[in-house]
Design a protein around this motif. Structure first.
Motif, PDB file in Angstrom:
ATOM      1  N   GLU A   1       0.858  -1.183   0.000  1.00  0.00           N
ATOM      2  CA  GLU A   1       0.000   0.000   0.000  1.00  0.00           C
ATOM      3  C   GLU A   1       0.887   1.223   0.000  1.00  0.00           C
ATOM      4  OE1 GLU A   1      -3.651   2.223   2.408  1.00  0.00           O
ATOM      5  OE2 GLU A   1      -2.849   0.314   3.157  1.00  0.00           O
ATOM      6  N   GLY A   2       0.786   2.005  -1.050  1.00  0.00           N
ATOM      7  CA  GLY A   2       1.623   3.195  -1.192  1.00  0.00           C
ATOM      8  C   GLY A   2       1.368   3.841  -2.526  1.00  0.00           C
ATOM      9  N   LEU A   3       2.411   4.424  -3.109  1.00  0.00           N
ATOM     10  CA  LEU A   3       2.283   5.104  -4.392  1.00  0.00           C
ATOM     11  C   LEU A   3       2.528   4.127  -5.537  1.00  0.00           C
ATOM     12  CD1 LEU A   3       4.166   8.469  -3.711  1.00  0.00           C
ATOM     13  CD2 LEU A   3       1.708   8.020  -3.604  1.00  0.00           C
ATOM     14  N   SER A   4       1.803   4.308  -6.617  1.00  0.00           N
ATOM     15  CA  SER A   4       1.950   3.442  -7.780  1.00  0.00           C
ATOM     16  C   SER A   4       3.285   3.689  -8.470  1.00  0.00           C
ATOM     17  CB  SER A   4       0.819   3.695  -8.780  1.00  0.00           C
ATOM     18  OG  SER A   4       0.856   5.048  -9.228  1.00  0.00           O
ATOM     19  N   GLY A   5       3.863   2.620  -9.003  1.00  0.00           N
ATOM     20  CA  GLY A   5       5.054   2.750  -9.824  1.00  0.00           C
ATOM     21  C   GLY A   5       6.304   3.105  -9.044  1.00  0.00           C
ATOM     22  N   GLU A   6       7.420   3.131  -9.766  1.00  0.00           N
ATOM     23  CA  GLU A   6       8.709   3.487  -9.177  1.00  0.00           C
ATOM     24  C   GLU A   6       8.708   4.968  -8.805  1.00  0.00           C
ATOM     25  OE1 GLU A   6      12.584   1.842 -10.857  1.00  0.00           O
ATOM     26  OE2 GLU A   6      12.671   3.932 -11.521  1.00  0.00           O
ATOM     27  N   THR A   7       9.015   5.273  -7.555  1.00  0.00           N
ATOM     28  CA  THR A   7       9.003   6.660  -7.092  1.00  0.00           C
ATOM     29  C   THR A   7      10.246   6.960  -6.265  1.00  0.00           C
ATOM     30  OG1 THR A   7       7.607   5.950  -5.230  1.00  0.00           O
ATOM     31  CG2 THR A   7       6.485   6.981  -7.098  1.00  0.00           C
ATOM     32  N   TYR A   8      10.631   8.230  -6.247  1.00  0.00           N
ATOM     33  CA  TYR A   8      11.751   8.738  -5.449  1.00  0.00           C
ATOM     34  C   TYR A   8      11.314  10.066  -4.838  1.00  0.00           C
ATOM     35  CZ  TYR A   8      14.953   5.203  -7.297  1.00  0.00           C
ATOM     36  OH  TYR A   8      15.572   4.017  -7.594  1.00  0.00           O
ATOM     37  N   PRO A   9      12.070  10.617  -3.900  1.00  0.00           N
ATOM     38  CA  PRO A   9      11.631  11.865  -3.270  1.00  0.00           C
ATOM     39  C   PRO A   9      11.321  12.977  -4.269  1.00  0.00           C
ATOM     40  CG  PRO A   9      13.433  10.938  -2.016  1.00  0.00           C
ATOM     41  CD  PRO A   9      13.303  10.093  -3.250  1.00  0.00           C
ATOM     42  N   ASP A  10      12.038  13.018  -5.406  1.00  0.00           N
ATOM     43  CA  ASP A  10      11.776  14.030  -6.420  1.00  0.00           C
ATOM     44  C   ASP A  10      11.053  13.457  -7.636  1.00  0.00           C
ATOM     45  OD1 ASP A  10      13.908  12.483  -7.161  1.00  0.00           O
ATOM     46  OD2 ASP A  10      15.300  14.124  -7.533  1.00  0.00           O
ATOM     47  N   ARG A  11      10.453  12.286  -7.481  1.00  0.00           N
ATOM     48  CA  ARG A  11       9.705  11.654  -8.569  1.00  0.00           C
ATOM     49  C   ARG A  11       8.452  10.998  -8.000  1.00  0.00           C
ATOM     50  NH1 ARG A  11      12.468  14.425 -10.888  1.00  0.00           N
ATOM     51  NH2 ARG A  11      13.844  14.108 -12.687  1.00  0.00           N
ATOM     52  N   MET A  12       7.606  11.796  -7.334  1.00  0.00           N
ATOM     53  CA  MET A  12       6.395  11.256  -6.713  1.00  0.00           C
ATOM     54  C   MET A  12       5.113  11.848  -7.269  1.00  0.00           C
ATOM     55  SD  MET A  12       7.247  10.703  -2.659  1.00  0.00           S
ATOM     56  CE  MET A  12       7.519  12.450  -2.292  1.00  0.00           C
ATOM     57  N   ALA A  13       5.224  12.883  -8.111  1.00  0.00           N
ATOM     58  CA  ALA A  13       4.028  13.601  -8.543  1.00  0.00           C
ATOM     59  C   ALA A  13       3.051  12.705  -9.297  1.00  0.00           C
ATOM     60  CB  ALA A  13       4.422  14.791  -9.423  1.00  0.00           C
ATOM     61  N   GLY A  14       3.568  11.697 -10.023  1.00  0.00           N
ATOM     62  CA  GLY A  14       2.678  10.823 -10.784  1.00  0.00           C
ATOM     63  C   GLY A  14       2.202   9.608 -10.029  1.00  0.00           C
ATOM     64  N   GLY A  15       2.673   9.425  -8.794  1.00  0.00           N
ATOM     65  CA  GLY A  15       2.283   8.254  -8.016  1.00  0.00           C
ATOM     66  C   GLY A  15       0.872   8.386  -7.468  1.00  0.00           C
TER      67      GLY A  15
END
Length: 313
Positions: free
Chosen positions: A172-186
């Motif tokens: 349970e979290g954000l969809s897809g690969e995410t990083y601190p500066d790559r979360m806007a699309g999650g």
């Protein structure tokens, strides 16, 4: 049901209903985590400081400036172990006195505190505390002690290596690969991932990180026990503390295995499951790959303390 304690020469076992754990002084951590007859640990979990350098890490020189953290990830020394039974500290008895503790001692909680020293200059320390509660729940508290003059960290967390490749995992979290500066699309939600996918970059590098996670459930069928001809799929869960979140990756390779491969075909056959439960993650940038650093808010200072915790269920 009360926990039962079994003391060995350099280990302490904790037993309960359908679970048994072994905490080792020699291995410097939890050496065995067995639930419903299935072993979940291939190596004792240790603090992790390194991620396989990304193209942007190499382009802006970060990998070179923080290279000592790769050595710290490979070599870390456990300098102290303390044990508490029901909040009362005990000394680990040497043989043959330990033979008197073969399951007769019972309690409600057992706590193990491991103190580690890093192979950095200057060195610093990490404290990992496991508290085993009734029904087998384990609370893990992790404390990195900041130290002046140390270079920035790529990541900080705990790495768990499991004996076989997992069938997959859900979280349970954000969809897809995410990083601190790559979360806007999650998009927040619950997701199922089949297998242990590795992002097919031309040059293998860090991948598969998921931010803002509430829980992770790793699903395994395969075992190393050749006598178990009909293994069943079982699940191990990592849960965030109430009101908190963590980042994680669940891959078939360690950071160093990814680091050592210059092309995808150089990666070894997937045999293990490597789960990293992370309390801090550096951003990946992407402004360009020729020198631009990541945004200031996405750096991890090694000179400041990092404290986080999670549950193993």
């Amino acid at each position: 049901m009360a926990l039962r304690i079994v003391v060995g020469d350099v280990t302490i076992g904790v037993q309960g209903d359908n679970f048994s754990y072994i905490f080792s002084a020699a291995a410097g951590g939890m050496e065995s985590l067995k639930k419903d007859g299935k072993e979940w640990l291939y190596r004792a979990p240790k603090p992790t400081f390194w991620r396989a350098a990304t193209d942007n890490d190499k382009g802006n020189g970060f990998a070179y400036k923080s290279a000592m953290w790769m050595a710290a990830d490979c070599y870390i020394k456990c300098s102290k172990l303390k044990v508490w039974v029901d909040q009362k500290e005990i000394k680990i008895p040497a043989a043959p006195a330990n033979n008197r503790l073969r399951g007769e001692l019972s309690c409600e909680t057992v706590t193990f505190s491991y103190r580690y020293e890093t192979a950095t200059k200057p060195k610093t320390k990490v404290e990992v505390v496991y508290q085993v509660q009734e029904k087998g729940r384990i609370h893990v508290s992790v404390h990195y002690f900041g130290k002046k003059q140390l270079p920035e960290l790529p990541v900080f967390g705990m790495r768990f290596i499991m004996p076989t490749a997992a069938d997959g995992y859900c979280y349970e979290g954000l969809s897809g690969e995410t990083y601190p500066d790559r979360m806007a699309g999650g998009i927040p939600g619950e997701y199922q991932v089949t297998g242990l996918p590795v992002t097919p970059y031309l040059v293998p590098q860090d991948c598969g990180v998921y931010m803002k996670t509430k829980w992770l459930a790793v699903q395994r069928t395969k075992v190393l026990d050749n006598t178990n001809v009909e293994p069943k799929q079982t699940t191990l869960r990592f849960c965030a503390q109430e009101g908190e979140e963590f980042a994680f990756s669940c891959l078939p390779y360690t950071a160093l295995e990814l680091e050592n491969a210059t092309h995808q075909e150089e990666l070894p056959r997937a045999r293990r499951t490597v789960v990293s439960i992370l309390g801090a993650v550096r951003g990946v940038g992407g402004i360009d790959s020729w020198g631009a650093d990541v945004e200031e808010s996405c750096h991890i200072s090694a000179q400041e303390d990092i404290i986080y915790g999670f549950w193993i269920e």
